[in-house]
Design a protein around this motif. Sequence first.
Motif, PDB file in Angstrom:
ATOM      1  N   UNK A 634       0.855  -1.183   0.000  1.00  0.00           N
ATOM      2  CA  UNK A 634       0.000   0.000   0.000  1.00  0.00           C
ATOM      3  C   UNK A 634       0.890   1.231   0.000  1.00  0.00           C
ATOM      4  N   UNK A 635       0.748   2.043  -1.037  1.00  0.00           N
ATOM      5  CA  UNK A 635       1.546   3.249  -1.161  1.00  0.00           C
ATOM      6  C   UNK A 635       0.723   4.423  -0.642  1.00  0.00           C
ATOM      7  N   UNK A 636       1.232   5.087   0.369  1.00  0.00           N
ATOM      8  CA  UNK A 636       0.596   6.263   0.957  1.00  0.00           C
ATOM      9  C   UNK A 636       1.472   7.459   0.640  1.00  0.00           C
ATOM     10  N   UNK A 637       0.906   8.439  -0.055  1.00  0.00           N
ATOM     11  CA  UNK A 637       1.696   9.603  -0.447  1.00  0.00           C
ATOM     12  C   UNK A 637       0.944  10.871  -0.105  1.00  0.00           C
ATOM     13  N   UNK A 665       5.697  -2.589  10.373  1.00  0.00           N
ATOM     14  CA  UNK A 665       5.063  -3.534   9.459  1.00  0.00           C
ATOM     15  C   UNK A 665       6.028  -4.034   8.391  1.00  0.00           C
ATOM     16  N   UNK A 666       7.319  -3.710   8.497  1.00  0.00           N
ATOM     17  CA  UNK A 666       8.281  -4.118   7.490  1.00  0.00           C
ATOM     18  C   UNK A 666       8.285  -3.221   6.273  1.00  0.00           C
ATOM     19  N   UNK A 667       7.730  -2.021   6.415  1.00  0.00           N
ATOM     20  CA  UNK A 667       7.676  -1.084   5.294  1.00  0.00           C
ATOM     21  C   UNK A 667       8.690   0.023   5.442  1.00  0.00           C
ATOM     22  N   UNK A 668       8.538   1.035   4.600  1.00  0.00           N
ATOM     23  CA  UNK A 668       9.448   2.171   4.606  1.00  0.00           C
ATOM     24  C   UNK A 668       8.644   3.454   4.522  1.00  0.00           C
ATOM     25  N   UNK A 683       5.070   6.523   1.947  1.00  0.00           N
ATOM     26  CA  UNK A 683       5.228   5.310   2.748  1.00  0.00           C
ATOM     27  C   UNK A 683       4.771   4.111   1.930  1.00  0.00           C
ATOM     28  N   UNK A 684       5.501   3.010   2.107  1.00  0.00           N
ATOM     29  CA  UNK A 684       5.148   1.753   1.461  1.00  0.00           C
ATOM     30  C   UNK A 684       4.950   0.708   2.552  1.00  0.00           C
ATOM     31  N   UNK A 685       3.714   0.166   2.628  1.00  0.00           N
ATOM     32  CA  UNK A 685       3.351  -0.776   3.673  1.00  0.00           C
ATOM     33  C   UNK A 685       3.004  -2.113   3.045  1.00  0.00           C
ATOM     34  N   UNK A 686       3.741  -3.183   3.362  1.00  0.00           N
ATOM     35  CA  UNK A 686       3.428  -4.497   2.784  1.00  0.00           C
ATOM     36  C   UNK A 686       2.050  -4.972   3.235  1.00  0.00           C
ATOM     37  N   UNK A 687       1.259  -5.484   2.296  1.00  0.00           N
ATOM     38  CA  UNK A 687      -0.088  -5.983   2.604  1.00  0.00           C
ATOM     39  C   UNK A 687      -0.218  -7.459   2.244  1.00  0.00           C
TER      40      UNK A 687
END
Length: 710
Positions: A634-637, A665-668, A683-687
């Motif tokens: 999930x890309x949050x910008x 969550x293992x994202x950045x 932000x990039x959140x693995x789903x």
Amino acid sequence: MHAHPDPRGQLAASAAVVGLAAFLVALTGVTVWLDVANGRTGVPAAAGLEAGWVGCLTGLAQLLPGLLLLRRLPRHPVAWVLVVSGAAWVVDSFASSWTAYAVYTSPGLPAASAAFYVYQRLGAALLLGIPLLLLLFPDGRLPRARGWRTASVVSLVFTGLLPAVLAFVPSHVAEAVTESSLTPELRTLDIDPVTLPLPDAVWRVLLGVAFAGIWVSLLVPLAVVVRRYRASTGERRQQLRWLVWAAVVDVVVLAAGLLAQDPLAGLLLAVGVAVTSAAVVVAVTRHRLYEIDRLLPATLVYAVLAVIVVGVDVLVFALAGAILGQRDSALVAIAVVAALYGPLRDRLTALVRRLRRGSRDDPYAVVSALAERLEVSSDPSEQLLAVARSVAEAFRSPFVRVEIEQGSGATLHVEHGRLVGTPVVLPVVYRGEAVGRLLLVPAGRSTLSERDQRLLGDVVRQAAAAARASELSLTLQRSREAIVLAREEERRRLRRDLHDSLGPSLGAVTLRIETARNVAGRDPVEADRLLAAATADVAEVLADVRRLAHDLRPPALDELGLVSAVEEQGRRLSSESLAISVRAGHLGELPAAVEVAAYRIVSEALTNVVRHAAAAECDVRLTVEGAGPDEDVLVVEVRDDGHGIPSDVAAGVGMLSLRERAAELGGTCAVTCPPDGGTVVRAQLPVGAARPAGGPRQQGNSVSGTVWRT
């Protein structure tokens, strides 16, 4: 200005080299023909005139390698020593054959006296070749140290003294000193064409000194070679090792020659000279210089084996001959030598190579030893130390250093041994990415072969995987501990809030209601007031419950869904000077933790925009992108057009919390300022893997775009 070589001069030099080689080869052919003719006639052994073809082969064994070296390095003194020495051997051998032919086979031919003078008097000059080669090898220069240079010059003077004295000494003095005499046929020649009028006593002294000087001419060059070898490193050490290898071969060949008879002994001498000349050419030209690491141990092994085989052969022949007779002793000797040779050769070969090169020639043994050490090592630093020790033992290295970059950005390194010399640096690659490096000081050499580098790569790759696995295991353990601590802290907070806030509030409500019941009969107004106060207390309790529930998970996520909750947050924070837009793609069903993290990141970013950015527009974008075949993110910008973040401003608590929420969550999460202005929070959140379409909470928000300006 640079002087360019003259092509015509190079062509003339090449033609001269080819002409010289052709002439000496032709002279060798003539010598062979003369030897055949002399063999038919028969030359008496007392004449001391040896067959020249053996000496010609010895000369060609020096001449041809020297010409090859001369063609590549025209000015190298070692090349000229080989060429001149080889030519002298050929000429001297021809002189011997021609003397025998002109005196015994076909008497009366011209130049017999000149040929005999060259062979008998000037032949001693052949001794100059070996000492001069040892003193000039490998760079063509005498030792630089004053004492050693003086000793080298003195040894060369002694080497040249014998041919100089023999060139002018009267024949009767030489015969008396050497206790030899010429045959009557040779006395018919002019055996003293050039003499100096000195007393016989002086000539005897000079001859004695000249013969004694032969030892000086040999010992000093050998001492120079030993000193150079001990002081050498790198390529110079490898060059001198080629000379050591040639010396080992020469010792074996000459030892065999002492047990053999002519012409086999002469052939063995030619073989030894050829091996030495070839080794000199390889060392000087540096062609495949490091092959000596394999060649020298093997030569030592076979030299020892040759000595053992000869010793066993002689012993068995002697015993069997005394017991069984000559015929049966030969068969017994062959059987015993064959039975001992194979196993002994294999054992000695393995022992010498292991002592010299370590266990690198047995990759399975290296990997097996490393695996055993890794099994008993749990800490990453212990595993790397096990790798360093295994590499040091396998390659006989005095120093090994292993560096591995950890996921946290720190570098873990271990060392084994003491740094001596210049190390070879090799990258450590894991899954196609450089994760560290290996520093190794090879034993006795400055480079590693391709085979050694491949073995090192395999070993270190396994080590990197083991160290990374251990690091991940420790990280996982720390994460589990953090989760347990966070859970217990959350429980403690909930207990404190329930006990310190909700408990007393509900207790107060209970007391008010009980009091209202007690006074309702006699004072309804007071009871009504108490019930109103209890109602207000219940409202406060409900507000606390909502606050606790919001802290656990924002209610808007369950009531509206992620996209609508973000839209509601944007609507609440928008103003006349700030327009906030929310755009979302098809998100599908998202994990609850991902929804909370995305909502918190957007809320924190929007709050920072309102407080600090002075922006007119802010755009929020939510999309799901594929990060791999089995994982989506999930890309949050959040992008605004404000004045950005100055480079000298340190990250605050809010920015750090953004990164922490993504990392949980293992994202950045990255905060950047584009060149055209503004700030971008991405932000990039693995789903996880592909998910089903959005549930009821996501319907109507899978693709949306909304802009608010209050």
